[in-house]
Design an enzyme around this catalytic site. Structure first.
Site, PDB file in Angstrom:
ATOM      1  N   GLU A   1     -26.844  15.670 -16.571  1.00  0.00           N
ATOM      2  CA  GLU A   1     -26.800  14.397 -16.744  1.00  0.00           C
ATOM      3  C   GLU A   1     -26.795  14.216 -18.465  1.00  0.00           C
ATOM      4  O   GLU A   1     -27.735  14.758 -18.855  1.00  0.00           O
ATOM      5  CB  GLU A   1     -27.678  13.579 -16.160  1.00  0.00           C
ATOM      6  CG  GLU A   1     -27.665  12.312 -16.708  1.00  0.00           C
ATOM      7  CD  GLU A   1     -26.270  11.494 -16.649  1.00  0.00           C
ATOM      8  OE1 GLU A   1     -26.082  10.806 -17.475  1.00  0.00           O
ATOM      9  OE2 GLU A   1     -26.130  11.488 -15.439  1.00  0.00           O
TER      10      GLU A   1
ATOM     11  N   ILE B   1     -22.514   8.816  -6.910  1.00  0.00           N
ATOM     12  CA  ILE B   1     -21.342  10.092  -6.361  1.00  0.00           C
ATOM     13  C   ILE B   1     -21.856  11.166  -6.489  1.00  0.00           C
ATOM     14  O   ILE B   1     -22.232  12.099  -5.531  1.00  0.00           O
ATOM     15  CB  ILE B   1     -19.929   9.916  -6.980  1.00  0.00           C
ATOM     16  CG1 ILE B   1     -19.348   8.518  -6.464  1.00  0.00           C
ATOM     17  CG2 ILE B   1     -19.116  10.986  -6.382  1.00  0.00           C
ATOM     18  CD1 ILE B   1     -18.147   8.367  -7.205  1.00  0.00           C
TER      19      ILE B   1
ATOM     20  N   CYS C   1     -12.372   4.080  -0.449  1.00  0.00           N
ATOM     21  CA  CYS C   1     -13.597   3.920   0.221  1.00  0.00           C
ATOM     22  C   CYS C   1     -13.612   4.182   1.614  1.00  0.00           C
ATOM     23  O   CYS C   1     -14.546   5.075   1.963  1.00  0.00           O
ATOM     24  CB  CYS C   1     -14.002   2.318  -0.159  1.00  0.00           C
ATOM     25  SG  CYS C   1     -15.512   1.973   0.882  1.00  0.00           S
TER      26      CYS C   1
ATOM     27  N   GLU D   1       0.857  -1.294  -0.098  1.00  0.00           N
ATOM     28  CA  GLU D   1       0.057  -0.059  -0.152  1.00  0.00           C
ATOM     29  C   GLU D   1       0.810   1.238   0.048  1.00  0.00           C
ATOM     30  O   GLU D   1       1.813   1.177   0.594  1.00  0.00           O
ATOM     31  CB  GLU D   1      -0.910  -0.188   1.142  1.00  0.00           C
ATOM     32  CG  GLU D   1      -1.981   1.207   1.300  1.00  0.00           C
ATOM     33  CD  GLU D   1      -2.481   1.646   0.148  1.00  0.00           C
ATOM     34  OE1 GLU D   1      -2.630   2.559  -0.617  1.00  0.00           O
ATOM     35  OE2 GLU D   1      -3.260   0.781  -0.323  1.00  0.00           O
TER      36      GLU D   1
ATOM     37  N   HIS E   1     -44.168  -6.531  12.306  1.00  0.00           N
ATOM     38  CA  HIS E   1     -45.033  -5.375  12.439  1.00  0.00           C
ATOM     39  C   HIS E   1     -44.757  -4.579  13.689  1.00  0.00           C
ATOM     40  O   HIS E   1     -44.853  -5.153  14.685  1.00  0.00           O
ATOM     41  CB  HIS E   1     -46.561  -5.542  12.093  1.00  0.00           C
ATOM     42  CG  HIS E   1     -47.334  -4.551  12.244  1.00  0.00           C
ATOM     43  ND1 HIS E   1     -47.790  -3.573  11.036  1.00  0.00           N
ATOM     44  CD2 HIS E   1     -48.212  -4.061  13.283  1.00  0.00           C
ATOM     45  CE1 HIS E   1     -48.559  -2.848  11.525  1.00  0.00           C
ATOM     46  NE2 HIS E   1     -48.961  -3.047  12.838  1.00  0.00           N
TER      47      HIS E   1
ATOM     48  N   LYS F   1     -20.878   8.938   4.028  1.00  0.00           N
ATOM     49  CA  LYS F   1     -21.990   8.492   4.920  1.00  0.00           C
ATOM     50  C   LYS F   1     -21.980   9.369   6.202  1.00  0.00           C
ATOM     51  O   LYS F   1     -22.850   9.844   6.488  1.00  0.00           O
ATOM     52  CB  LYS F   1     -22.072   7.041   5.037  1.00  0.00           C
ATOM     53  CG  LYS F   1     -21.800   6.081   3.849  1.00  0.00           C
ATOM     54  CD  LYS F   1     -22.907   6.787   2.951  1.00  0.00           C
ATOM     55  CE  LYS F   1     -22.700   6.240   1.594  1.00  0.00           C
ATOM     56  NZ  LYS F   1     -21.687   6.943   0.886  1.00  0.00           N
TER      57      LYS F   1
END
Length: 471
Positions: free
Chosen positions: A209, A190, A42, A34, A450, A51
């Site tokens: 878009e 993203i 991530c 690494e 429920h 998040k």
């Protein structure tokens, strides 16, 4: 040899570190190379910190609407620096955790940049600031090399990020202040997540878009529902549109946007986010010299991670779409188990769920309705609205939908698609059902608790077969 291993994984992102841990569990001498940070994009700059940002935005949204729940909250505001600091702290905690897991499993960490010089041989150029206990540069050997180098933001000509006016997700995750206006180019996961975050925090947001539909990989009906919700929140959306040119000012950027009908307009914003996809990190690894086949910026692999060269494997984003962390993790496990002779099941990409953590959330697995029909299936489609669910109404989240698609002849669940509160936590139920080859009869006979949002999953299945109760 001290520098000889059974498996060397190049890259310590979600796919890489999971592959390494599984290899160690199977008794293989394992190392990970690494160059930047354990946990990859991530964990450090993607899935997890975004998040955390979105959670701050969600709480801020609820505080602003406290009166809707019989509560009061005055002088509601936020501290951008504190929001970002919390996000970075969450990422840092988890990156440290990855290091602990590698150490626990006796996996060597080699800190640096790897190049394959011959089959089974790597040269690592040492990097700065290695973690405590990590190995450095040098020559290493391994019977099996797994490439897990991930991907980076794609840069379109004329939209090259400059870290000031034109951002990638790196800059968008750590703003010094929230811009008053923002132009987001690209409406995949993203782009939409950042559009949702910044709009909630008060920015005027426009999304451009190039395709006719936002969230292009999602079911058309679900994407249309999401678009209405976004526009209701004040997000401006232009589809069938492209950014033809960009002009930078002192502290603004002006984009000329052309639509399919030939019209054009100039849109000025304080910042622009380029979210037009990612491209695999395949350069400078020595892959071309070894003859490893690549297409469209990613490495070509089979369902077990094997490349065109024996002993060289690839997993995760660098091995092609869908470019998702959980896909990378599963690929890593499959790849290592194949190396160890465990005969794992090959990756089935149709059973990989996709989640977008905007407001409203979107989650899906399997075929869209259009794709199922194009594949020749005679389908039955079920739908159930959040408005018919007691828990959703109690949560103050009555807008949303669960949609299920079945093969009419066999009852096979072909796909499931959701939009609304907490659907990213619900989709796993349908993923399990598809993996178990569950039919509609078995789902209908299952008892759902429920009051829960999950009842909508049950009702959607029953809707497909004319048995829905609560609409």
């Amino acid at each position: 040899m001290a520098n000889a291993y059974d498996v060397i994984v190049v890259g310590a992102g979600p796919g890489g570190y999971v592959a390494a841990i599984r290899a160690a569990q199977l008794g293989l001498k394992t190392a990970v190379v690494e160059k930047s940070y354990l946990g990859g994009i991530c964990l450090n700059w993607g899935c997890i910190p975004t998040k955390a940002l979105l959670r701050s935005a969600e709480i801020y949204h609820y505080m602003e609407h406290a009166k809707d729940f019989g509560l009061s909250a005055s002088k509601v505001g936020y501290d951008t620096e504190a929001v970002v600091k919390r996000s970075r702290a969450v990422a840092g905690q988890l990156s440290t955790g990855v290091g602990f897991l590698l150490k626990k499993n006796k996996i060597d960490v080699i800190w640096g940049t790897a190049t394959l010089t011959a089959p089974g041989k790597l040269t690592v150029e040492g990097a700065d600031n290695p973690p405590k206990g990590a190995l450095g540069g040098g020559n290493y050997e391994s019977k099996n090399v797994i490439i897990a180098t991930g991907a980076r933001p794609r840069a379109l000509p004329g939209l090259e990020p400059d870290q000031k006016l034109i951002w990638t997700y790196f800059e968008a995750m750590a703003p010094k202040t929230i811009p008053k206006s923002l132009l987001v180019v690209g409406s995949g996961a993203i782009g939409i997540e950042f559009a949702s975050f910044y709009r909630t925090m008060g920015a005027e947001v426009t999304v451009v878009e190039i395709l006719p539909q936002i969230l292009p990989v999602e079911d058309e009906e679900i994407a249309a529902h999401a678009r209405k919700r976004f526009e209701k929140q004040g997000i401006k959306i232009l589809t069938d549109a492209k950014v033809a040119s960009v002009k930078k000012g002192k502290d603004t950027v002006t984009a000329t946007v052309e639509t399919k009908d030939g019209k054009s307009q100039a849109i000025t914003a304080e910042r622009m986010i380029s979210a037009v996809g990612v491209v695999g990190n395949i350069e400078d690894l020595g892959l071309e010299k070894l003859g490893v086949k690549a297409e469209r910026g990613t490495i070509v692999v089979d369902g077990l991670g094997k490349t065109s060269v024996p002993g060289v494997f690839a997993i995760g984003d660098v091995a092609g779409p869908p470019m998702l962390a959980h896909k990378a993790e599963h690929e890593g496990v499959i790849c290592v188990e194949a190396i160890a002779g465990k005969n794992p099941h090959a990756m089935d990409k149709l059973k990989i769920p996709g989640c977008t953590y905007c407001n409203p959330q979107i989650a899906s697995v399997g075929l869209t309705e259009k794709a199922a029909k194009n594949a020749g299936h005679d389908v039955k489609v079920g739908r159930f609205p959040f408005l018919g669910n007691g828990k959703a109404i109690a949560l103050g989240e009555p807008e949303g939908m669960v949609k299920t698609i079945f093969d009419k002849k066999t009852g096979q669940l072909l796909g499931a698609h959701m939009v609304g509160a907490e659907v990213t936590e619900l989709i796993q139920g349908f993923v399990i059902a598809m993996n178990l080859e569950t039919t509609e009869e078995e789902l209908i006979h299952s008892v759902f608790p429920h009051p829960t949002l999950s009842e909508m999953m049950h009702e959607s299945v029953m809707s497909a077969f004319g048995r829905v109760i609560h609409v």
